[in-house]
Design a protein around this motif. Structure first.
Motif: not given
Length: 258
Positions: A23-42
């Motif tokens: 399994t390849f581990k991916i860590f994504v930077g998260y900021d509460p002000s950009e919640d939707i950006a995280y969801e779309v990236c994921r």
């Protein structure tokens, strides 16, 4: 937001292809002000991946509760993960390869194409940008800073088991300077491998050359600010991000209904 209480959940791509690799581990930077950006990236990663990936958001509040992050936020830190990103090798237990990526990315290609570039002789691999932004602010008025190797740390493949990366302990990440961390000063130049710029295609800076597929973006980085910010709703490639966002939210709604 479905973060499973901040814990990573291994997700296998559902496009019919199989993969027997680790399994390849991916860590994504998260900021509460950009919640939707995280969801779309994921979503953009999972949708196209033909390998098994484990995506974990790097949430500063969780790290603070665990005693892994305690440094004060500086004036020039535009996101909550400006420094916590460098905990990636530690969070991966200093084992195997893992990726860190900012949340303001949109993947247009299978992440397998990126992992195929991995070379064990390097401690890290990233796009070697030569980037000097013209703007003085970004996102919603955050200060746009200029420094050597800017944006190199926004998407990094970490050889977590490499001896040099064992330097990146919570103590070092919380106390070292921005220059030391963002310029990879714990490494020699020859230990920093290069990745084609299309895997960290800077919106507003990099350009697509007609009829040259080597310039077509595989991952767009909305580094100045993306369509989720009012000021950047008409940026380049805004339509691609918005289409992905609509698909992402539609799928999330279906899961809730079911």
């Amino acid at each position: 937001m479905n973060l499973s209480n901040g814990n990573a959940v291994p997700v296998t791509a559902t496009n019919g292809e199989t993969n027997t690799n680790k399994t390849f581990k991916i860590f994504v930077g998260y900021d509460p002000s950009e919640d939707i950006a995280y969801e779309v990236c994921r979503h953009s990663i999972l949708k196209r991946s033909t390998i098994t990936v484990e995506i974990t958001p790097i949430i500063q509040s969780d790290l603070r509760k665990k005693g892994l992050y305690w440094r004060e936020r500086g004036r020039t830190e535009s996101t909550e993960f400006s420094f916590s990103r460098f905990l990636t090798p530690y969070l991966a237990d200093y084992d195997g390869w893992a990726m860190f990526v900012d949340c303001d990315f949109l993947y247009l290609a299978d992440i397998k194409g990126l992992t195929d570039l991995i070379d064990d002789k390097y401690a890290v691999m990233c796009v070697h940008h030569d980037y000097t932004p013209k703007e003085t602010t970004k996102m919603e008025g955050a200060v746009q800073t200029v420094y050597p190797r800017k944006n190199w740390s926004s998407m990094v493949l970490y050889n977590c088991g490499h001896p040099k990366n064992k330097v990146l302990t919570p103590e070092v990440v919380n106390t070292q300077t921005g220059a030391f961390l963002h310029r990879f000063q714990w490494l020699e130049d020859e230990e920093i491998g290069s990745v084609p710029f299309v895997w960290n295609f800077l919106e507003g800076h990099n350009r697509v050359v007609e009829n040259d597929p080597t310039t077509f973006p595989k991952a767009i980085h909305y580094t100045r600010g993306g369509p989720w910010f009012e000021a950047w709703k008409n940026c380049d490639f805004a339509d691609l991000w918005l289409n992905e966002m609509h698909e992402c939210t539609k799928e999330a709604k279906k899961k809730i209904e079911n």
